[in-house]
Design a protein around this motif. Structure first.
Motif, PDB file in Angstrom:
ATOM      1  N   THR A  26       0.761  -1.101   0.027  1.00 50.78           N
ATOM      2  CA  THR A  26       0.141   0.001  -0.069  1.00 50.78           C
ATOM      3  C   THR A  26       0.795   1.211   0.015  1.00 50.78           C
ATOM      4  O   THR A  26       0.689   2.283  -0.761  1.00 50.78           O
ATOM      5  CB  THR A  26      -1.043  -0.018   1.146  1.00 50.78           C
ATOM      6  OG1 THR A  26      -1.497  -1.106   1.441  1.00 50.78           O
ATOM      7  CG2 THR A  26      -1.884   1.200   1.234  1.00 50.78           C
ATOM      8  N   LYS A  29       2.710   1.662  -3.352  1.00 51.19           N
ATOM      9  CA  LYS A  29       1.620   2.395  -4.388  1.00 51.19           C
ATOM     10  C   LYS A  29       1.542   4.070  -4.142  1.00 51.19           C
ATOM     11  O   LYS A  29       1.589   4.681  -4.976  1.00 51.19           O
ATOM     12  CB  LYS A  29       0.394   1.934  -4.283  1.00 51.19           C
ATOM     13  CG  LYS A  29       0.330   0.390  -5.155  1.00 51.19           C
ATOM     14  CD  LYS A  29      -0.962  -0.260  -5.418  1.00 51.19           C
ATOM     15  CE  LYS A  29      -1.479   0.668  -6.365  1.00 51.19           C
ATOM     16  NZ  LYS A  29      -0.879   0.195  -7.973  1.00 51.19           N
ATOM     17  N   ARG A  30       1.446   4.227  -3.041  1.00 49.99           N
ATOM     18  CA  ARG A  30       1.300   5.500  -2.454  1.00 49.99           C
ATOM     19  C   ARG A  30       2.270   6.623  -2.667  1.00 49.99           C
ATOM     20  O   ARG A  30       2.009   7.582  -3.166  1.00 49.99           O
ATOM     21  CB  ARG A  30       0.702   5.610  -0.938  1.00 49.99           C
ATOM     22  CG  ARG A  30      -0.144   6.800  -0.462  1.00 49.99           C
ATOM     23  CD  ARG A  30      -0.481   6.639   1.091  1.00 49.99           C
ATOM     24  NE  ARG A  30       0.685   7.093   1.859  1.00 49.99           N
ATOM     25  CZ  ARG A  30       1.255   8.012   2.110  1.00 49.99           C
ATOM     26  NH1 ARG A  30       0.741   9.275   1.810  1.00 49.99           N
ATOM     27  NH2 ARG A  30       2.323   8.025   3.113  1.00 49.99           N
ATOM     28  N   TYR A  59      -4.131  -5.868  -2.763  1.00 57.38           N
ATOM     29  CA  TYR A  59      -3.529  -4.566  -2.153  1.00 57.38           C
ATOM     30  C   TYR A  59      -3.048  -3.661  -3.233  1.00 57.38           C
ATOM     31  O   TYR A  59      -2.449  -2.719  -2.873  1.00 57.38           O
ATOM     32  CB  TYR A  59      -2.524  -4.974  -0.791  1.00 57.38           C
ATOM     33  CG  TYR A  59      -3.467  -5.454   0.297  1.00 57.38           C
ATOM     34  CD1 TYR A  59      -3.880  -4.661   1.040  1.00 57.38           C
ATOM     35  CD2 TYR A  59      -3.708  -6.780   0.278  1.00 57.38           C
ATOM     36  CE1 TYR A  59      -4.602  -5.179   2.297  1.00 57.38           C
ATOM     37  CE2 TYR A  59      -4.513  -7.324   1.283  1.00 57.38           C
ATOM     38  CZ  TYR A  59      -4.971  -6.503   2.237  1.00 57.38           C
ATOM     39  OH  TYR A  59      -5.954  -7.072   3.234  1.00 57.38           O
ATOM     40  N   GLY A  60      -2.925  -4.224  -4.344  1.00 57.79           N
ATOM     41  CA  GLY A  60      -2.255  -3.292  -5.444  1.00 57.79           C
ATOM     42  C   GLY A  60      -1.122  -3.812  -6.205  1.00 57.79           C
ATOM     43  O   GLY A  60      -0.598  -3.098  -6.988  1.00 57.79           O
ATOM     44  N   GLN A 169      -4.328  -1.045   2.825  1.00 59.18           N
ATOM     45  CA  GLN A 169      -5.566  -0.677   2.090  1.00 59.18           C
ATOM     46  C   GLN A 169      -5.881  -1.536   0.929  1.00 59.18           C
ATOM     47  O   GLN A 169      -4.871  -1.446   0.069  1.00 59.18           O
ATOM     48  CB  GLN A 169      -5.738   0.800   1.703  1.00 59.18           C
ATOM     49  CG  GLN A 169      -7.154   1.119   1.583  1.00 59.18           C
ATOM     50  CD  GLN A 169      -7.116   2.631   0.880  1.00 59.18           C
ATOM     51  OE1 GLN A 169      -6.130   3.384   1.242  1.00 59.18           O
ATOM     52  NE2 GLN A 169      -8.255   3.055   0.918  1.00 59.18           N
ATOM     53  N   SER A 171      -7.142  -2.581  -2.655  1.00 57.03           N
ATOM     54  CA  SER A 171      -7.526  -1.536  -3.629  1.00 57.03           C
ATOM     55  C   SER A 171      -8.227  -2.198  -5.055  1.00 57.03           C
ATOM     56  O   SER A 171      -8.683  -1.906  -5.800  1.00 57.03           O
ATOM     57  CB  SER A 171      -6.222  -1.075  -4.637  1.00 57.03           C
ATOM     58  OG  SER A 171      -5.426  -2.135  -5.014  1.00 57.03           O
TER      59      SER A 171
END
Ligand SMILES: Cc1cc2nc3c(=O)[nH]c(=O)nc-3n(C[C@H](O)[C@H](O)[C@H](O)COP(=O)(O)OP(=O)(O)OC[C@H]3O[C@@H](n4cnc5c(N)ncnc54)[C@H](O)[C@@H]3O)c2cc1C
Length: 330
Positions: A26, A29-30, A59-60, A169, A171
């Motif tokens: 997470t 990615k952020r 989660y991405g 988080q 996704s």
């Protein structure tokens, strides 16, 4: 050099993936993916590992590299070092992240050395410089300061992240699974795992827990540690201890928090009869809220706490537990 950002999955003994892996995906990615312009990819090593790949996608992770090999059953550093090193040499990812756990502490530094990558351990912040070198934050001086450090060059850069430092988080994605065959033979494995004994516990694991209740030497006995376990169970918390309590035989070493124990980063840390030595603080100083119970008004722990109760634990804990029970029942 590719622009991929890898997150190596950290697995528990039962094969399930630790939360810190999802936290790292997470955060990658952020704070990294857009600027670097590359995908976040997962890496799963193990035997029967392919089943776990889809979890990382949620989660991405856009792609999940899987090395499924029977010689990777049960964690062993030889096999894991070889598998991850060969994979990094083959694909040259830009950044490789992993959770800062006892497993990764064992093999990630040796992987970094083998592939010639820079490595920063136990990071609580990750970002990039203007020219896309990894910039990390980590605690120093027994958790009393945070230092920001930059990598010298932007060849493969490796870092481990502290559990609970970032929020995971979902996704809603599903990563493409890429099966990789890396030759790991039984001869590669110098240390054989012959038996694993686990201690069953309904409490959350110390390093991952959102709440931790720890006891110190002031508890006075193994029996009195029941006060700690009772409060922990009421709060759904993990139970921890100081080295002095462990050395006195009140509880096992796997509960020790601190410089020579585990590092924890919960939302709530309750320190019961703990003086607040720097070696203890270095393992829990990054807790979001610290509550201390100590009968000595001059105990150093109070200076590091958000809330303090000055009193005898045997007077404070029983009514506190009763009130909590009532509140939870309501
Ligand atoms: C190289 C090195 C590594 C170390 N690594 C670690 C580590 O990883 N983790 C760690 O914790 N320590 C570590 N230590 C030890 C550390 O220095 C301290 O000795 C230790 O943390 C003290 O533990 P404590 O707070 O439980 O005990 P104490 O310092 O003895 O404090 C006990 C506290 O309990 C309070 N108390 C007593 N009775 C009651 C009561 N009835 N009600 C309320 N309060 C009460 C007292 O007022 C006191 O403040 C390390 C030391 C060294 C040298």
């Amino acid at each position: 050099m590719s622009s991929e950002i890898w997150v190596v999955a950290d697995q528990k003994i039962d094969g399930s993936i630790r939360k810190v892996t999802f936290e790292a995906i997470t955060e990658a990615k952020r704070s990294l993916a857009d600027k670097i312009g590359g995908p976040v990819c997962g890496v799963v090593l193990g035997s029967g590992a392919a089943d776990k790949a889809s979890e990382l996608g949620k989660y991405g992770a856009e792609k999940v590299y899987v090395v499924d090999n029977e010689n990777l059953k049960d964690f062993n550093p030889d096999g894991y070092i070889k598998a991850l090193s060969e994979l990094i040499k083959k694909h040259s990812p830009k950044i490789v992240l992993a959770g800062n756990t006892s497993f990764s502490e064992d093999y990630i530094p040796r992987v970094a050395s083998r592939v010639g990558a820079g490595l920063a351990m136990d990071c609580v912040g990750i970002g990039l410089t203007d020219d896309n070198r990894l910039k990390i934050e980590r605690y120093s001086h027994s958790s009393r300061a945070i230092s920001t450090q930059e990598f010298h060059d932007s060849d493969t850069m490796m870092a481990t992240v502290r559990p609970n430092a970032f929020k995971e988080q979902e996704s809603g994605g599903s990563g493409e699974v890429v099966n990789e065959s890396i030759d790991i033979s039984a001869d590669d494995i110098k240390i054989k795992v012959v038996n694993i004994e686990t201690k069953e516990s309904d409490r959350p694991e110390l390093t991952e827990a959102e709440r931790v209740v720890s006891g110190g030497r002031g508890l006075g006995s193994e029996e009195n540690f029941e006060h700690i376990y009772n409060l922990a169970d009421l709060l759904g918390a993990a139970a921890g201890a100081t080295r002095a309590a462990v050395d006195a035989g009140y509880c096992p070493y796997n509960m020790q928090v601190g410089q020579t124990g585990k590092a924890v980063s919960p939302v709530l840390y309750i320190a019961v009869a703990i003086s607040g030595a720097v070696q203890h603080f270095s393992g829990m100083g990054s807790s979001k809220v610290i509550v201390s119970i100590n009968k000595d008004p001059d105990a150093p722990i109070f200076q590091k706490s958000d809330y303090g109760i000055c009193g005898d634990l045997f007077d404070v804990l029983p009514p506190l537990n009763e009130e909590l029970k009532k509140a939870l029942a309501e």
